[in-house]
Scaffold this active site. Structure first.
Site, PDB file in Angstrom:
ATOM      1  N   GLY A 102       0.793  -1.243   0.000  1.00 18.67           N
ATOM      2  CA  GLY A 102       0.000   0.000   0.000  1.00 18.67           C
ATOM      3  C   GLY A 102       0.813   1.275   0.000  1.00 18.67           C
ATOM      4  N   LEU A 105       4.750   0.720  -4.272  1.00 17.73           N
ATOM      5  CA  LEU A 105       5.898  -0.018  -4.838  1.00 17.73           C
ATOM      6  C   LEU A 105       5.459  -1.229  -5.673  1.00 17.73           C
ATOM      7  CD1 LEU A 105       8.444   0.136  -1.850  1.00 17.73           C
ATOM      8  CD2 LEU A 105       8.264   1.652  -3.824  1.00 17.73           C
ATOM      9  N   GLY A 106       4.182  -1.316  -5.955  1.00 21.83           N
ATOM     10  CA  GLY A 106       3.712  -2.374  -6.850  1.00 21.83           C
ATOM     11  C   GLY A 106       3.639  -3.745  -6.206  1.00 21.83           C
ATOM     12  N   SER A 107       3.350  -3.767  -4.903  1.00 25.60           N
ATOM     13  CA  SER A 107       3.308  -5.049  -4.195  1.00 25.60           C
ATOM     14  C   SER A 107       2.239  -5.980  -4.781  1.00 25.60           C
ATOM     15  CB  SER A 107       3.081  -4.768  -2.711  1.00 25.60           C
ATOM     16  OG  SER A 107       2.168  -5.638  -2.148  1.00 25.60           O
ATOM     17  N   SER A 108       1.047  -5.442  -5.043  1.00 26.24           N
ATOM     18  CA  SER A 108      -0.030  -6.316  -5.540  1.00 26.24           C
ATOM     19  C   SER A 108       0.325  -6.881  -6.915  1.00 26.24           C
ATOM     20  CB  SER A 108      -1.351  -5.553  -5.598  1.00 26.24           C
ATOM     21  OG  SER A 108      -1.232  -4.458  -6.468  1.00 26.24           O
ATOM     22  N   ALA A 109       0.908  -6.056  -7.765  1.00 26.01           N
ATOM     23  CA  ALA A 109       1.267  -6.539  -9.106  1.00 26.01           C
ATOM     24  C   ALA A 109       2.323  -7.638  -9.018  1.00 26.01           C
ATOM     25  CB  ALA A 109       1.783  -5.381  -9.961  1.00 26.01           C
ATOM     26  N   ALA A 110       3.315  -7.429  -8.142  1.00 34.39           N
ATOM     27  CA  ALA A 110       4.393  -8.424  -8.017  1.00 34.39           C
ATOM     28  C   ALA A 110       3.837  -9.746  -7.481  1.00 34.39           C
ATOM     29  CB  ALA A 110       5.489  -7.884  -7.104  1.00 34.39           C
ATOM     30  N   ASP A 151       2.565  -1.378 -13.667  1.00 37.81           N
ATOM     31  CA  ASP A 151       3.112  -2.109 -12.510  1.00 37.81           C
ATOM     32  C   ASP A 151       3.430  -3.561 -12.868  1.00 37.81           C
ATOM     33  OD1 ASP A 151       2.487   0.265 -11.286  1.00 37.81           O
ATOM     34  OD2 ASP A 151       1.436  -0.621  -9.584  1.00 37.81           O
TER      35      ASP A 151
HETATM   36  C1  MEV Z   1       0.788   3.190 -10.038  1.00 38.30           C
HETATM   37  O1  MEV Z   1       2.014   2.551  -9.781  1.00 38.30           O
HETATM   38  C2  MEV Z   1       0.921   4.084 -11.206  1.00 38.30           C
HETATM   39  C3  MEV Z   1      -0.335   4.851 -11.562  1.00 38.30           C
HETATM   40  O2  MEV Z   1      -0.020   5.592 -12.737  1.00 38.30           O
HETATM   41  C4  MEV Z   1      -1.512   3.949 -11.817  1.00 38.30           C
HETATM   42  C5  MEV Z   1      -1.351   3.100 -13.065  1.00 38.30           C
HETATM   43  O3  MEV Z   1      -0.614   3.479 -13.979  1.00 38.30           O
HETATM   44  O4  MEV Z   1      -2.033   2.064 -13.124  1.00 38.30           O
HETATM   45  C6  MEV Z   1      -0.709   5.852 -10.479  1.00 38.30           C
END
Ligand code: MEV
Length: 326
Positions: A102, A105-110, A151
């Site tokens: 949260g 840093l893209g935790s959910s995507a990773a 992400d």
């Molecule tokens: C989130 O890491 C980056 C944003 O641009 C959202 C997205 O691109 O999906 C805020």
């Protein structure tokens, strides 16, 4: 037999938010990982556990029941099996991520990328990186309102990427290697909320947001050139300008601004918020000889700060218990 995967976190160097509406973004995979282990189960069930959230769930007949926080992982498994025309014959999926949750840093995507790669390898599906990042969209859509895909693309491919919706990614090779510091405010937020907020602003002030998006686009292209030509002073200035654009669309936070100022005063070449904003993390480009000073400055104003390395590989999966934990 167990199968493992790990996928990296990411930072956005330039262009977040505007990339949701078709502008390019420059992102970088970093050396924090979401790790997933998949094993067979005797019973015809799906077991999912997440060490970080401290929760687990047993899915029997209906995959759709269960704890909300685990839904993206469940969807990642389900989408992978569906892609291969398979049904779940009993799988145990354990997620253990070292990526702070949260904070942009893209935790959910990773976690999704790693789950897809581990599940696919475990059931003998040979997925390309393109398949993985495209399947990860199903989970990302559950978490982030209208995600651009930057992400999971960064987590899948690794390295520094020039990303634009609908276009092939372009790898960027910096010369010399830049030193980035991440400053974490510790304020957890939901990226989707801020994507929605910008969407609303765009509806109300379309001309303004489009003008800012054009500026963000030029910053990204100039930034790619600056990194490839080794002009880190210029890259730092572009980060500062990008931070101003993000402030204008209302996604910064007083703590982020405080950390950004502290990093600049400590000699960083540039600093900006990274990701969704509203709390979460900022990044600073440090001179190699004084990155410690930047870390200390951010810590001095109450942040957690660390130097991050580029992850060049993106998601990796393997079947080998001796490499437990990757
Ligand atoms: C989130 O890491 C980056 C944003 O641009 C959202 C997205 O691109 O999906 C805020």
């Amino acid at each position: 037999m167990a199968t493992y995967a790990k996928a990296p976190a990411k930072i956005i160097l330039l262009g977040e938010h505007f990339c949701v509406y078709g502008a390019p973004a420059l992102s970088m995979a970093i050396n924090f990982y979401a790790k997933v282990k998949v094993e067979n189960l005797e019973k015809n069930e799906l077991h999912i556990s997440s060490k970080n959230f401290g929760v687990s769930e047993v899915y029997r007949k209906d995959f759709k029941e269960g704890k909300k926080v685990l839904n993206p992982i469940r969807v990642a498994v389900e989408s992978t099996l569906k892609h291969g025309g398979l049904t779940c014959k009993g799988l145990k999926v354990e997620v253990d991520s070292e990526i702070p949750v949260g904070v942009g840093l893209g935790s959910s995507a990773a976690i999704s990328v790693s789950t897809i790669a581990a599940t696919a390898k475990h059931v003998g599906l040979n997925l390309s990186k393109e398949d993985i990042r495209s399947l990860a969209f199903n989970s990302e859509r559950l978490i982030h309102f209208n995600p651009s895909g930057v992400d999971q693309t960064t987590s899948t491919y690794g390295g520094i990427l020039l990303y634009r919706i609908g276009e092939p990614i372009r790898r960027v090779k910096p010369q010399p290697q830049p030193v980035f510091i991440v400053g974490n405010t510790g304020i957890r937020r939901v990226t989707g909320r801020f994507v929605k907020k910008v969407g609303k602003l765009r509806e109300e002030k379309t001309k303004l947001v489009e003008e800012l998006a054009k500026k963000a686009e030029s910053l990204v292209f100039e930034g790619v050139k600056a990194l490839e030509e080794g002009n880190l002073n210029l890259f730092g200035r572009l980060m500062n300008l990008n931070h101003e654009l993000l402030c204008r669309i209302g996604v910064s936070h007083e703590k982020l601004n405080l950390f950004v100022d502290a990093a600049r005063k400590a000699g960083a070449l540039g600093a900006k918020l990274t990701g969704g904003g509203g709390g979460g993390c900022m990044i600073a480009l440090a001179k190699p000889e004084n990155w410690v000073g930047v870390v200390e400055a951010i810590r001095g104003v109450g942040g957690e700060a660390y130097k991050v390395e580029i992850d060049w590989d993106g998601v990796q999966s393997w079947v080998n218990p001796s490499r437990l934990g990757g």
